[in-house]
Design an enzyme around this catalytic site. Structure first.
Site, mmCIF file in Angstrom:
data_model
loop_
_atom_site.group_PDB
_atom_site.id
_atom_site.type_symbol
_atom_site.label_atom_id
_atom_site.label_comp_id
_atom_site.label_asym_id
_atom_site.label_seq_id
_atom_site.Cartn_x
_atom_site.Cartn_y
_atom_site.Cartn_z
ATOM 1 N N LYS A 81 0.857 -1.186 0.000
ATOM 2 C CA LYS A 81 0.000 0.000 0.000
ATOM 3 C C LYS A 81 0.889 1.231 0.000
ATOM 4 O O LYS A 81 2.056 1.178 0.421
ATOM 5 C CB LYS A 81 -0.889 0.005 1.249
ATOM 6 C CG LYS A 81 -2.150 0.842 1.104
ATOM 7 C CD LYS A 81 -3.209 0.137 0.285
ATOM 8 C CE LYS A 81 -4.520 0.909 0.312
ATOM 9 N NZ LYS A 81 -5.615 0.165 -0.334
ATOM 10 N N GLY A 181 -21.085 5.867 4.729
ATOM 11 C CA GLY A 181 -20.191 6.289 3.666
ATOM 12 C C GLY A 181 -20.761 5.927 2.310
ATOM 13 O O GLY A 181 -20.813 4.757 1.941
#
Length: 359
Positions: A81, A181
């Site tokens: 990442k 969200g």
């Protein structure tokens, strides 16, 4: 400061690279957790972290999650990442993205990047002007486009498997689903839920995201925040924002029977998975059900074919059911069962790399 070397063996990362370019303003960290299955693939998060320590902690957690996610998605890819520290609305520029691309290229293919929070396919096209190791590109440049399409699809498959386990039917029809969200992934998940006949209640820190959902689905209910959503009368809680939504306090008030969402690192700390199990709440491990996006961008490596990628993402349903079965048989929470299954694949497949192939 996060203790990179003093962590347990499961949390030790192979490589962590700090990247800085003064002229463009780039401050980034690339973390490679594990390459047992292949080069590390994971997105680039562009976020205004309050400190470098917070950014490091996040990228280490996210990289580990990608290793496990890619393993259970059946990909021959390791986990990595990257985070770029800054406000994408203010700090993102062509020069910064190209500088970042140079750092990705400097790793020689050990890390392959893609989109994440704060970055988009158009950004990856710019990064790719300096690096060959970029996925999640636009359709115009031969990429898969917006990876949120299959991310939402995969979460929906995991939710169907959860409903099969809890209610005896792989349908959300008539169930009330709370989506925290409704950005890139969340609003697509709302579409799939409504098509399946589910009732939907949403919340988001961005009122524009909520308004987009309400314009398309005026019947959707809206609550003020995640805490209110979790304490409301819902059957399924779908966290699709940033991580850490499930902590001691929120689990104590959660009324849903199922937790299944797109957010990474949903459990605030170790032990939350047991609290969920003790309360009879079925938790679909986040890195299992949200792997549709990485499946989508990984397909670019072969030359993207949506039908092939979607077919692979549909297997998330079977993988989720398999994990629930292992959890029941071994008497452990699903999160523990998922970790064991991922670690087994990384160990068994990674072991064959020791077979000498010659020069």
């Amino acid at each position: 400061m996060t203790d990179v070397f003093g962590a347990s063996h499961k949390d030790v990362h192979e490589q962590v690279v700090f990247c800085a370019d003064e002229q463009s303003g780039l401050r980034a960290i690339i973390a490679i957790h594990n390459t047992a299955l292949g080069p590390a693939l994971g997105g680039t998060r562009f976020y205004p972290y309050e400190s470098e320590s917070a950014a490091l902690a996040d990228v280490l957690n996210l990289a580990k999650g990608m290793a496990y996610k890619n393993a259970l998605a059946g990909l021959d890819l390791g986990g990595g990442k990257a985070v770029i520290i800054g406000d994408p609305a203010r700090d993102k520029s062509e020069a910064l993205l190209r500088a970042y691309g140079r750092f990705v290229q400097s790793l020689g293919g050990r890390y392959i990047t893609a989109c994440d929070v704060g970055t988009y396919s158009e950004d990856m096209d710019i990064v790719a002007r300096e690096s060959r190791f970029v996925t999640g590109r636009t359709l115009a440049h031969g990429g898969a486009g917006d990876s949120s399409i299959l991310t939402a699809f995969g979460v929906f498959q995991g939710m169907r498997a959860s409903a099969e386990r809890v209610y005896g039917t792989p349908s959300l029809h008539g169930r009330r689903v709370g989506v925290e969200g409704v950005g890139k992934v969340g609003h697509r998940l709302v579409e799939l839920l409504r098509e399946d006949g589910a009732e939907v209640v949403v919340c988001d820190v961005d009122p524009r995201a909520v308004e987009r959902v309400r314009l398309r689905h005026p019947e959707a209910d809206v609550v003020a925040d995640a805490r209110t959503l979790m304490a409301s009368d819902i059957d399924v809680f779908a966290p699709c924002a940033l991580g850490g939504a499930l902590d001691d306090d929120s689990v104590a008030t959660l009324r849903a029977k199922i937790v299944c969402g797109a957010a990474n690192n949903q459990l605030a700390h170790a032990g939350v998975e047991k609290q969920l199990a003790d309360r009879g709440i079925l938790y679909a491990p986040d890195y299992v059900v949200n792997s549709g996006g990485v499946i989508q961008v990984a397909d670019e490596i072969e030359g993207f074919v949506m039908e092939r990628a979607r077919s692979k993402a549909a297997q998330i349903y079977d993988t989720t059911l398999k994990i629930f079965g292992i959890a029941a048989d071994e008497g452990v929470p699903p999160a523990v069962a998922a970790d064991r299954l991922a670690e087994r694949r990384m160990s068994e497949v990674g072991r064959i790399r020791s077979i000498w192939l010659g020069r």
